[in-house]
Design a protein around this motif. Sequence first.
Motif, short mmCIF file in Angstrom:
data_model
loop_
_atom_site.label_atom_id
_atom_site.label_comp_id
_atom_site.label_asym_id
_atom_site.label_seq_id
_atom_site.Cartn_x
_atom_site.Cartn_y
_atom_site.Cartn_z
N ASP A 58 0.82 -1.21 0.00
CA ASP A 58 0.00 0.00 0.00
C ASP A 58 0.86 1.27 0.00
OD1 ASP A 58 0.87 -0.03 2.56
OD2 ASP A 58 -1.11 -0.19 3.50
N LYS A 59 2.17 1.09 -0.20
CA LYS A 59 3.07 2.25 -0.31
C LYS A 59 4.11 1.95 -1.38
CE LYS A 59 3.25 2.50 4.49
NZ LYS A 59 4.01 2.04 5.54
N ILE A 60 4.64 3.02 -1.97
CA ILE A 60 5.80 2.86 -2.86
C ILE A 60 6.84 3.90 -2.47
CG2 ILE A 60 4.67 1.91 -4.93
CD1 ILE A 60 4.70 4.92 -5.92
N ARG A 61 8.06 3.65 -2.89
CA ARG A 61 9.13 4.62 -2.66
C ARG A 61 9.55 5.16 -4.02
NH1 ARG A 61 11.83 1.64 0.34
NH2 ARG A 61 11.61 2.68 2.32
N VAL A 62 9.82 6.45 -4.09
CA VAL A 62 10.37 7.02 -5.32
C VAL A 62 11.58 7.87 -4.93
CG1 VAL A 62 8.11 7.06 -6.47
CG2 VAL A 62 8.90 9.12 -5.33
N HIS A 63 12.59 7.88 -5.80
CA HIS A 63 13.71 8.80 -5.58
C HIS A 63 13.85 9.63 -6.83
CE1 HIS A 63 17.49 10.25 -3.78
NE2 HIS A 63 17.70 10.56 -5.05
N VAL A 64 13.56 10.91 -6.69
CA VAL A 64 13.53 11.77 -7.86
C VAL A 64 13.99 13.17 -7.45
CG1 VAL A 64 11.06 12.29 -7.52
CG2 VAL A 64 12.01 12.45 -9.80
N ASN A 65 14.71 13.86 -8.34
CA ASN A 65 15.21 15.20 -8.08
C ASN A 65 15.96 15.28 -6.74
OD1 ASN A 65 14.02 16.04 -10.50
ND2 ASN A 65 12.07 16.44 -9.48
N GLY A 66 16.74 14.25 -6.45
CA GLY A 66 17.60 14.27 -5.26
C GLY A 66 16.91 13.92 -3.96
N ARG A 67 15.63 13.50 -4.01
CA ARG A 67 14.92 13.24 -2.75
C ARG A 67 14.25 11.87 -2.78
NH1 ARG A 67 10.27 17.06 -1.59
NH2 ARG A 67 9.76 15.54 0.00
N THR A 68 14.31 11.18 -1.64
CA THR A 68 13.57 9.92 -1.53
C THR A 68 12.26 10.20 -0.79
OG1 THR A 68 15.59 8.62 -1.42
CG2 THR A 68 13.62 7.59 -0.55
N THR A 69 11.17 9.69 -1.33
CA THR A 69 9.86 9.90 -0.69
C THR A 69 9.11 8.58 -0.67
OG1 THR A 69 9.84 11.97 -1.94
CG2 THR A 69 7.86 11.46 -0.70
N VAL A 121 16.10 2.93 -11.82
CA VAL A 121 16.15 1.58 -11.27
C VAL A 121 14.86 1.33 -10.50
CG1 VAL A 121 17.37 0.02 -9.69
CG2 VAL A 121 18.67 1.54 -11.19
N TYR A 122 14.36 0.11 -10.63
CA TYR A 122 13.11 -0.30 -10.00
C TYR A 122 13.45 -1.46 -9.07
CZ TYR A 122 8.76 -3.08 -10.24
OH TYR A 122 7.65 -3.84 -9.95
N VAL A 123 12.89 -1.46 -7.85
CA VAL A 123 13.22 -2.54 -6.90
C VAL A 123 11.92 -3.17 -6.38
CG1 VAL A 123 14.43 -3.15 -4.76
CG2 VAL A 123 15.28 -1.25 -6.16
N LEU A 124 11.80 -4.45 -6.61
CA LEU A 124 10.63 -5.18 -6.13
C LEU A 124 11.12 -6.18 -5.08
CD1 LEU A 124 7.60 -5.64 -6.57
CD2 LEU A 124 8.19 -7.30 -8.33
N ALA A 172 11.33 -4.78 2.86
CA ALA A 172 10.43 -5.84 2.38
C ALA A 172 9.01 -5.31 2.15
CB ALA A 172 10.39 -6.97 3.39
N GLU A 173 8.67 -4.17 2.76
CA GLU A 173 7.28 -3.70 2.69
C GLU A 173 7.04 -2.63 1.64
OE1 GLU A 173 5.13 -5.39 4.25
OE2 GLU A 173 6.76 -6.54 5.17
N ILE A 174 8.12 -2.10 1.05
CA ILE A 174 7.91 -0.96 0.14
C ILE A 174 8.73 -1.12 -1.14
CG2 ILE A 174 7.93 1.56 -0.06
CD1 ILE A 174 7.88 1.79 2.94
N PRO A 175 8.06 -1.35 -2.27
CA PRO A 175 8.82 -1.41 -3.54
C PRO A 175 9.25 -0.01 -3.97
CG PRO A 175 6.48 -1.90 -3.91
CD PRO A 175 6.63 -1.58 -2.45
N THR A 176 10.34 0.05 -4.72
CA THR A 176 10.78 1.34 -5.28
C THR A 176 10.32 1.40 -6.73
OG1 THR A 176 12.70 1.38 -3.83
CG2 THR A 176 12.82 2.73 -5.81
N LEU A 177 9.39 2.30 -7.00
CA LEU A 177 8.84 2.38 -8.36
C LEU A 177 9.87 2.97 -9.33
CD1 LEU A 177 6.13 1.56 -9.59
CD2 LEU A 177 5.43 3.94 -9.46
N PHE A 178 10.58 3.98 -8.88
CA PHE A 178 11.69 4.49 -9.69
C PHE A 178 12.69 5.21 -8.81
CE2 PHE A 178 7.97 7.26 -10.21
CZ PHE A 178 8.44 8.45 -9.71
N ASP A 179 13.97 5.02 -9.16
CA ASP A 179 15.06 5.68 -8.45
C ASP A 179 16.03 6.14 -9.53
OD1 ASP A 179 17.36 6.33 -7.03
OD2 ASP A 179 17.03 4.81 -5.50
#
Length: 361
Positions: free
Chosen positions: A53-64, A174-177, A155-162
């Motif tokens: 129910d959450k994803i992580r993104v790293h864009v423009n120098g910030r991880t959210t 890079v995408y992390v599942l 383990a609980e949060i995939p990275t949709l894009f980094d």
Amino acid sequence: MSGLSLAAHLAVADHRHPVVVVDDGSTPLETRTWASWSSRPGLLDAAASRWFDKIRVHVNGRTTVLRLGSYRYRVVRGEDLAAVVRRYTDPLRHFTCQDGHVDGIADGGVIVDGQFLRARWVFDSVIGADMQPPADAQLAFRGWRVSSERAVFDAEIPTLFDFRTPQRKGASFVYVLPEDAHHALVEHTSFVAPGTPQDEAAQREALAEYLTEVAGADDYEIEREEHAVLPLCAAPASRRHGHVLTIGALGGLLKASTGFAYQRVQRDSAAIAESLQRHGHPFDLPVAPARFRLFDGVLLDVVTREPAQLERAFGALFRYRTAEPALRFLDEATSVPQEWQLFAGMPAATYLAAARHRLVR
Ligand SMILES: Cc1cc2nc3c(=O)[nH]c(=O)nc-3n(C[C@H](O)[C@H](O)[C@H](O)COP(=O)(O)OP(=O)(O)OC[C@H]3O[C@@H](n4cnc5c(N)ncnc54)[C@H](O)[C@@H]3O)c2cc1C
């Protein structure tokens, strides 16, 4: 994926004619995994092995970390999809799976291992129409299923894009599942111009660099590698040829700006089954407003020319407290005012010039 999905949807629509699913096993199901997002329950939900129910993104120098609102992100493995489809499609309900190689498709049937199999309708995910619109870009990706000595994955949060990966060979992320803290599929993905040769060494170098420098996995093993180059096409595919309907990637179900198809195939399968039930033919299928194809084409034109624009575009789309507005837009379910809000933050002149060029062309 599209053949199995359609078979299940036909079964629940109480389709009473015999259905044969033909596959030659050239892409083993055990090697396949599809991730997708959805905001509604679906027929094949039981096939999902993980829900997020959450994803992580790293864009423009910030991880959210972004909540998904009404969406859920899920993972379906090939063998789980087949098992759930089997529950719906037993032989008593006129369904058969046949091991066989499709040599060709004709109006009125299919040639399987040299034998003509007569069929009223053919749903084709392997041969395709003679004429397809040209690709606007290609999505080149290489993924490693890695096992890390240290617990480095969330383990609980995939990275949709980094975007912490070199952008020299095209607009890349890079995408992390994750499977658990030690195992994940880590995928290097690039949008490149059509015909660009795949640079395997650069992809592997970028993956290794990401794993050590960003993920912090200094001691890891690569258990499996997958790679593909998917043609991305913003123009609609030509799907209907007599009694043949193309489905899946060949039917244009890959979203040109993302390369995702799973959820679109589920919707398409439901619509085909409904059309057959209502009209006795499978061709009454909904068509998304044409502007979404224009948006996809313009994004591909811009990022294949100026790779750095992909990070800006994703940064703008995913700048809200939840990922829901961006996912709804990628699902082609937004209104025009919502789209204008989403586009604020993108360089208007660049996109308008690309749109003008595309419309004139
Ligand atoms: C490596 C990879 C990862 C992907 N990951 C995702 C993802 O995570 N999420 C997402 O939404 N999309 C993803 N996609 C995009 C898309 O969803 C998949 O490509 C999807 O499998 C397309 O479905 P399909 O039915 O068109 O083709 P496929 O699922 O590839 O099915 C085609 C089938 O036809 C069989 N076959 C091939 N030729 C013949 C023949 N001549 N005769 C008989 N059988 C034949 C093959 O064995 C295969 O089973 C991915 C694509 C790739 C390549």
